[in-house]
Motif scaffolding. Sequence first.
Motif, PDB file in Angstrom:
ATOM      1  N   ARG A   1      26.048  39.060 -11.541  1.00  0.00           N
ATOM      2  CA  ARG A   1      25.697  39.497 -12.769  1.00  0.00           C
ATOM      3  C   ARG A   1      24.423  40.114 -12.654  1.00  0.00           C
ATOM      4  N   LEU A   2      24.265  41.011 -13.667  1.00  0.00           N
ATOM      5  CA  LEU A   2      23.205  41.967 -14.064  1.00  0.00           C
ATOM      6  C   LEU A   2      22.582  41.759 -15.267  1.00  0.00           C
ATOM      7  N   ALA A   3      21.418  41.267 -15.176  1.00  0.00           N
ATOM      8  CA  ALA A   3      20.773  40.705 -16.642  1.00  0.00           C
ATOM      9  C   ALA A   3      19.503  41.822 -16.996  1.00  0.00           C
ATOM     10  N   VAL A   4      19.546  41.816 -18.382  1.00  0.00           N
ATOM     11  CA  VAL A   4      18.308  42.535 -18.925  1.00  0.00           C
ATOM     12  C   VAL A   4      17.685  41.556 -19.495  1.00  0.00           C
ATOM     13  N   ILE A   5      16.479  40.999 -19.238  1.00  0.00           N
ATOM     14  CA  ILE A   5      15.643  39.679 -19.754  1.00  0.00           C
ATOM     15  C   ILE A   5      14.696  40.292 -20.612  1.00  0.00           C
ATOM     16  N   PHE A   6      14.339  39.848 -21.770  1.00  0.00           N
ATOM     17  CA  PHE A   6      13.155  39.860 -22.700  1.00  0.00           C
ATOM     18  C   PHE A   6      12.665  38.434 -22.662  1.00  0.00           C
ATOM     19  N   PHE A   7      11.072  38.791 -22.469  1.00  0.00           N
ATOM     20  CA  PHE A   7      10.148  37.577 -22.388  1.00  0.00           C
ATOM     21  C   PHE A   7       9.245  37.580 -23.365  1.00  0.00           C
ATOM     22  N   ASN A   8       8.762  36.240 -23.871  1.00  0.00           N
ATOM     23  CA  ASN A   8       7.614  36.355 -24.478  1.00  0.00           C
ATOM     24  C   ASN A   8       6.257  36.183 -23.742  1.00  0.00           C
ATOM     25  N   ASN A   9       5.198  36.051 -24.473  1.00  0.00           N
ATOM     26  CA  ASN A   9       3.783  36.331 -23.645  1.00  0.00           C
ATOM     27  C   ASN A   9       3.735  35.299 -22.637  1.00  0.00           C
ATOM     28  N   GLU A  10       4.406  33.973 -22.676  1.00  0.00           N
ATOM     29  CA  GLU A  10       4.397  32.809 -21.926  1.00  0.00           C
ATOM     30  C   GLU A  10       5.330  32.906 -20.626  1.00  0.00           C
ATOM     31  N   ASN A  11       5.939  34.000 -20.655  1.00  0.00           N
ATOM     32  CA  ASN A  11       6.948  34.471 -19.408  1.00  0.00           C
ATOM     33  C   ASN A  11       8.287  33.655 -19.670  1.00  0.00           C
ATOM     34  N   THR A  12       8.657  33.206 -21.001  1.00  0.00           N
ATOM     35  CA  THR A  12       9.700  32.346 -20.810  1.00  0.00           C
ATOM     36  C   THR A  12      10.676  33.487 -21.506  1.00  0.00           C
ATOM     37  N   PRO A  13      12.014  33.702 -21.087  1.00  0.00           N
ATOM     38  CA  PRO A  13      12.989  34.225 -21.858  1.00  0.00           C
ATOM     39  C   PRO A  13      13.329  33.925 -23.334  1.00  0.00           C
ATOM     40  N   VAL A  14      13.433  35.049 -23.988  1.00  0.00           N
ATOM     41  CA  VAL A  14      13.826  34.745 -25.413  1.00  0.00           C
ATOM     42  C   VAL A  14      15.052  35.473 -25.812  1.00  0.00           C
ATOM     43  N   GLU A  15      15.743  36.245 -24.633  1.00  0.00           N
ATOM     44  CA  GLU A  15      17.101  36.934 -24.921  1.00  0.00           C
ATOM     45  C   GLU A  15      17.396  37.578 -23.589  1.00  0.00           C
ATOM     46  N   ARG A  16      18.794  37.468 -23.357  1.00  0.00           N
ATOM     47  CA  ARG A  16      19.083  37.971 -22.164  1.00  0.00           C
ATOM     48  C   ARG A  16      20.584  38.724 -22.500  1.00  0.00           C
ATOM     49  N   PHE A  17      20.434  39.849 -21.967  1.00  0.00           N
ATOM     50  CA  PHE A  17      21.822  40.682 -22.090  1.00  0.00           C
ATOM     51  C   PHE A  17      22.440  40.703 -20.590  1.00  0.00           C
ATOM     52  N   ILE A  18      23.460  40.188 -20.568  1.00  0.00           N
ATOM     53  CA  ILE A  18      24.159  39.702 -19.258  1.00  0.00           C
ATOM     54  C   ILE A  18      25.375  40.747 -18.985  1.00  0.00           C
ATOM     55  N   PHE A  19      25.469  41.361 -17.867  1.00  0.00           N
ATOM     56  CA  PHE A  19      26.798  42.082 -17.324  1.00  0.00           C
ATOM     57  C   PHE A  19      27.321  41.234 -16.281  1.00  0.00           C
ATOM     58  N   LYS A  20      28.438  40.682 -16.580  1.00  0.00           N
ATOM     59  CA  LYS A  20      29.393  40.225 -15.586  1.00  0.00           C
ATOM     60  C   LYS A  20      29.952  41.019 -14.929  1.00  0.00           C
ATOM     61  N   LEU A  21      29.888  41.122 -13.431  1.00  0.00           N
ATOM     62  CA  LEU A  21      30.658  42.306 -12.866  1.00  0.00           C
ATOM     63  C   LEU A  21      31.689  41.704 -11.682  1.00  0.00           C
ATOM     64  N   ASN A  22      32.736  42.159 -11.805  1.00  0.00           N
ATOM     65  CA  ASN A  22      33.722  41.882 -10.679  1.00  0.00           C
ATOM     66  C   ASN A  22      34.453  43.157 -10.182  1.00  0.00           C
TER      67      ASN A  22
ATOM     68  N   THR B   1      13.168  35.358  -8.132  1.00  0.00           N
ATOM     69  CA  THR B   1      12.502  35.227  -9.416  1.00  0.00           C
ATOM     70  C   THR B   1      11.586  34.125  -9.536  1.00  0.00           C
ATOM     71  N   ASP B   2      10.307  34.175 -10.234  1.00  0.00           N
ATOM     72  CA  ASP B   2       9.437  32.894 -10.385  1.00  0.00           C
ATOM     73  C   ASP B   2       9.477  32.833 -11.911  1.00  0.00           C
ATOM     74  N   THR B   3      10.210  33.384 -12.660  1.00  0.00           N
ATOM     75  CA  THR B   3      10.088  33.490 -14.122  1.00  0.00           C
ATOM     76  C   THR B   3      10.421  31.903 -14.623  1.00  0.00           C
ATOM     77  N   ASN B   4      10.209  31.492 -15.690  1.00  0.00           N
ATOM     78  CA  ASN B   4      10.556  30.405 -16.505  1.00  0.00           C
ATOM     79  C   ASN B   4      11.845  30.449 -16.680  1.00  0.00           C
ATOM     80  N   GLN B   5      12.656  29.195 -16.595  1.00  0.00           N
ATOM     81  CA  GLN B   5      14.185  29.210 -16.934  1.00  0.00           C
ATOM     82  C   GLN B   5      14.285  28.280 -18.217  1.00  0.00           C
TER      83      GLN B   5
END
Length: 205
Positions: A80-101, A167-171
Amino acid sequence: MDHWDIQSPLGETVRILVEFLEVAITSIVFIKGVYPPGAFERRRYMNVLVHKARHPQLREYIHDTLAGLIPFIHKGVVERLAVIFFNNENTPVERFIFKLNVNQSYGSKVDDAEMEFSFRSFLIKLSVSESLTKILPGICRWEITAYFRSLPQASSTSKEAELWIPTDTNQWQQPPLITPIKSMNSEPLCVQLYLEHPSLSEPKA
């Protein structure tokens, strides 16, 4: 890194896929309004009106990130390839996911017209998907993240693998809400694009 042949059917497929992903990710960043409209210019790609990044650093980040993934997509280890948008606390608020095969055993010539039609439909759908997304917080950031089926092995001959770090971002603690946007299945390639948002039961930061 093992040698791969860009002239082979598989190599040609990966080249076209990465080119498409560069356009699609730029479109996502434009849609989300992270930067002023003047940071982009209108261009045509596959006869579809798209937006290209004008700012050199933005353009190079997207291009170089995807270029670095080419050997791994070719080897079939990028899931998968993700475009992830985070808030100022480094927590994801939205992810666009490309699943590849990518069909690794495909050896026939790629049907360029069929693949172009599929990618064109993808971009058209993406251009009208803003209503499916969430408004970003005033202070936010974004990044491209790759999810590998297996970890790339760094070695003296694999400089590309050394560029990718965990990655060390919050999940999110709960399974996300998923909104499908578009999918395509055109041999030797299968791509799914969907949105992920935090569950309504996700603990608030």
